[in-house]
Design a protein around this motif. Structure first.
Motif, PDB file in Angstrom:
ATOM      1  N   VAL A  52      22.065  -2.029  21.812  1.00  0.00           N
ATOM      2  CA  VAL A  52      21.024  -2.450  22.745  1.00  0.00           C
ATOM      3  C   VAL A  52      19.894  -1.442  22.646  1.00  0.00           C
ATOM      4  O   VAL A  52      20.092  -0.250  22.922  1.00  0.00           O
ATOM      5  CB  VAL A  52      21.539  -2.531  24.192  1.00  0.00           C
ATOM      6  N   ILE A  53      18.722  -1.904  22.257  1.00  0.00           N
ATOM      7  CA  ILE A  53      17.575  -1.020  22.077  1.00  0.00           C
ATOM      8  C   ILE A  53      16.456  -1.468  23.017  1.00  0.00           C
ATOM      9  O   ILE A  53      15.961  -2.599  22.911  1.00  0.00           O
ATOM     10  CB  ILE A  53      17.072  -1.021  20.626  1.00  0.00           C
ATOM     11  N   LEU A  54      16.074  -0.594  23.929  1.00  0.00           N
ATOM     12  CA  LEU A  54      14.937  -0.831  24.809  1.00  0.00           C
ATOM     13  C   LEU A  54      13.774  -0.039  24.236  1.00  0.00           C
ATOM     14  O   LEU A  54      13.624   1.153  24.490  1.00  0.00           O
ATOM     15  CB  LEU A  54      15.265  -0.384  26.234  1.00  0.00           C
ATOM     16  N   THR A  82      23.784  -7.570  19.304  1.00  0.00           N
ATOM     17  CA  THR A  82      22.557  -6.797  19.122  1.00  0.00           C
ATOM     18  C   THR A  82      21.482  -7.351  20.035  1.00  0.00           C
ATOM     19  O   THR A  82      21.186  -8.547  20.000  1.00  0.00           O
ATOM     20  CB  THR A  82      22.060  -6.859  17.667  1.00  0.00           C
ATOM     21  N   GLU A  83      20.914  -6.491  20.856  1.00  0.00           N
ATOM     22  CA  GLU A  83      19.824  -6.876  21.738  1.00  0.00           C
ATOM     23  C   GLU A  83      18.659  -5.935  21.490  1.00  0.00           C
ATOM     24  O   GLU A  83      18.750  -4.734  21.755  1.00  0.00           O
ATOM     25  CB  GLU A  83      20.266  -6.820  23.205  1.00  0.00           C
ATOM     26  N   SER A 128      23.049  -7.162  29.506  1.00  0.00           N
ATOM     27  CA  SER A 128      24.496  -7.020  29.368  1.00  0.00           C
ATOM     28  C   SER A 128      24.902  -7.349  27.939  1.00  0.00           C
ATOM     29  O   SER A 128      24.442  -8.342  27.365  1.00  0.00           O
ATOM     30  CB  SER A 128      25.218  -7.956  30.343  1.00  0.00           C
ATOM     31  N   ALA A 129      25.768  -6.507  27.352  1.00  0.00           N
ATOM     32  CA  ALA A 129      26.283  -6.728  26.007  1.00  0.00           C
ATOM     33  C   ALA A 129      27.779  -6.444  26.009  1.00  0.00           C
ATOM     34  O   ALA A 129      28.203  -5.335  26.355  1.00  0.00           O
ATOM     35  CB  ALA A 129      25.571  -5.829  25.001  1.00  0.00           C
ATOM     36  N   ASN A 154      13.588  -9.820  22.021  1.00  0.00           N
ATOM     37  CA  ASN A 154      12.505 -10.138  22.943  1.00  0.00           C
ATOM     38  C   ASN A 154      11.300  -9.289  22.599  1.00  0.00           C
ATOM     39  O   ASN A 154      11.312  -8.069  22.762  1.00  0.00           O
ATOM     40  CB  ASN A 154      12.931  -9.882  24.392  1.00  0.00           C
ATOM     41  N   ALA A 155      10.244  -9.942  22.115  1.00  0.00           N
ATOM     42  CA  ALA A 155       9.029  -9.213  21.770  1.00  0.00           C
ATOM     43  C   ALA A 155       8.248  -8.823  23.022  1.00  0.00           C
ATOM     44  O   ALA A 155       7.906  -7.650  23.204  1.00  0.00           O
ATOM     45  CB  ALA A 155       8.154 -10.059  20.845  1.00  0.00           C
ATOM     46  N   ALA A 156       7.987  -9.791  23.908  1.00  0.00           N
ATOM     47  CA  ALA A 156       7.193  -9.461  25.101  1.00  0.00           C
ATOM     48  C   ALA A 156       7.262 -10.560  26.146  1.00  0.00           C
ATOM     49  O   ALA A 156       6.258 -10.866  26.796  1.00  0.00           O
ATOM     50  CB  ALA A 156       5.746  -9.208  24.705  1.00  0.00           C
TER      51      ALA A 156
END
Length: 271
Positions: A240-242, A213-214, A230-231, A183-185
Motif C-alpha cells: 500500500v503506497i500513499l 497492491t494499492e 484496507s488490504a 487511484n490517481a486523483a
C-alpha cells in the motif's frame, strides 16, 4: 431492463462481458421508479461466467468508463437505496477469469443508502473468505481511477438488504488472484451512521498466494466509520503506497474507534 433496478445490465454465462461508456454519459437508478423498496439498485452491472480469460490482456469482465461520466443510485421515495452500487463487476465462473474496471477523468459517482458500494469488482463471485464470504474464483482484479469523486453516503445506519456487510468506496476482491487498485486523483468519501455497519474507502482482499497492491497517488479518501484503506491477503504480498493523497479515518459514525485505521494491512497466513 427495469430502471428501478439497473441502469446498464450485461451478463454472459460463458463469454467475455464488456461495458464501455462514452464521454458525458449519465446513468441514474432510482429505487422509487416502482413503488416499494427492493434489494437491487445498481448503476452498471457486468457479469461473466467464464472460467478463464479469453486472452492474457483481456479480462473476462471489463467495465471501461469514459470521461465526464455520472452514475447516481438513489431512492427519491425514502432517501435510501440500501445494498446498491454504482458499478458492480463480477466473474462467477469460479476459475481464473479476471475483472477490470477503469474510469476516465471527472468521474461523478453518488450512491445514497446503507451498506452500499461505489465500485465493487470481484472474481470470487462475492466476498472472499477473509471478509466473511464464500467466494472461490481466483482471477486477477484491477480497478484504475483517474480524477473525480465517489460519494457513498449512508442514511439511517440500518441495512434492509443484506447484500454487503458495510459500505465501500472502491472494493476489489478475489479468492487467490492478484488485486490492484490505483487511484490517481479521485476523491472517495464513505459514511455510515451506525454502530455495526463499517465503512472502507478502498478495500482489496484475496486469499491463497494472491497479492494486494494499492497505489494511492492522489485524491482524498474519507471514511467516517472504519478504515481509509484496507488490504488483506493470506500467503501473498501486500503493498500500500500513499504517494500524494490524503486519508481521513474519522471514527465519527458510531463504531468503536479501534475499528477505524488510516491504512489497515494484514497478512492472515495460517501458522
Amino acid at each position: 431492463i427495469d430502471p428501478d433496478d439497473y441502469g446498464v445490465f450485461a451478463k454472459s454465462a460463458s463469454d467475455t462481458t464488456k461495458v464501455t461508456t462514452l464521454a458525458n454519459d449519465t446513468i441514474i437508478v432510482d429505487d422509487a421508479v416502482i413503488a416499494g423498496s427492493d434489494a437491487t439498485n445498481i448503476g452498471i452491472y457486468a457479469e461473466s461466467g467464464r472460467t478463464a480469460n479469453s486472452a492474457p490482456a483481456q479480462a473476462s469482465v471489463e467495465v471501461l468508463i469514459d470521461k465526464d461520466n455520472s452514475i447516481t443510485v438513489k431512492d427519491t421515495a425514502d432517501g435510501q437505496a440500501d445494498g446498491g452500487g454504482a458499478i458492480v463487476a463480477v466473474n462467477s465462473g469460479l476459475g481464473t477469469g479476471g475483472v477490470k474496471v477503469a474510469t476516465g477523468d471527472n468521474l461523478a459517482i453518488s450512491v445514497t443508502g446503507d451498506a452500499t458500494a461505489g465500485i465493487f469488482a470481484t472474481a470470487a463471485q462475492g466476498l472472499p473468505p477473509v471478509l466473511g464470504g464464500a467466494g472461490k474464483g481466483a482471477g486477477d482484479v484491477s480497478v484504475t481511477l483517474t480524477t473525480g469523486a465517489i460519494n457513498v453516503i449512508g442514511v439511517d445506519g440500518v441495512d434492509a438488504t443484506g447484500n454487503l456487510p458495510g459500505s465501500i468506496g472502491v472494493g476489489a476482491f478475489s479468492a487467490g488472484g492478484a488485486i490492484s487498485i490505483t487511484n490517481a486523483a479521485t476523491n472517495i468519501t464513505v459514511t455510515e451512521n451506525s454502530a455495526t455497519l463499517r465503512t472502507v474507502g478502498v478495500s482489496g482482499a484475496t486469499t491463497g498466494a494472491g497479492s494486494v497492491t494499492e497505489l494511492l497517488n492522489g485524491g482524498t479518501i474519507t471514511s467516517n466509520n472504519g478504515d481509509g484503506a484496507s488490504a488483506i491477503a493470506v500467503d501473498g504480498n501486500i503493498k500500500v503506497i500513499l504517494a500524494g493523497g490524503t486519508i481521513n479515518a474519522l471514527n465519527t459514525g458510531g463504531a468503536p474507534a479501534a475499528d477505524g485505521d488510516g491504512i489497515f494491512a494484514s497478512i492472515q497466513d495460517d501458522p
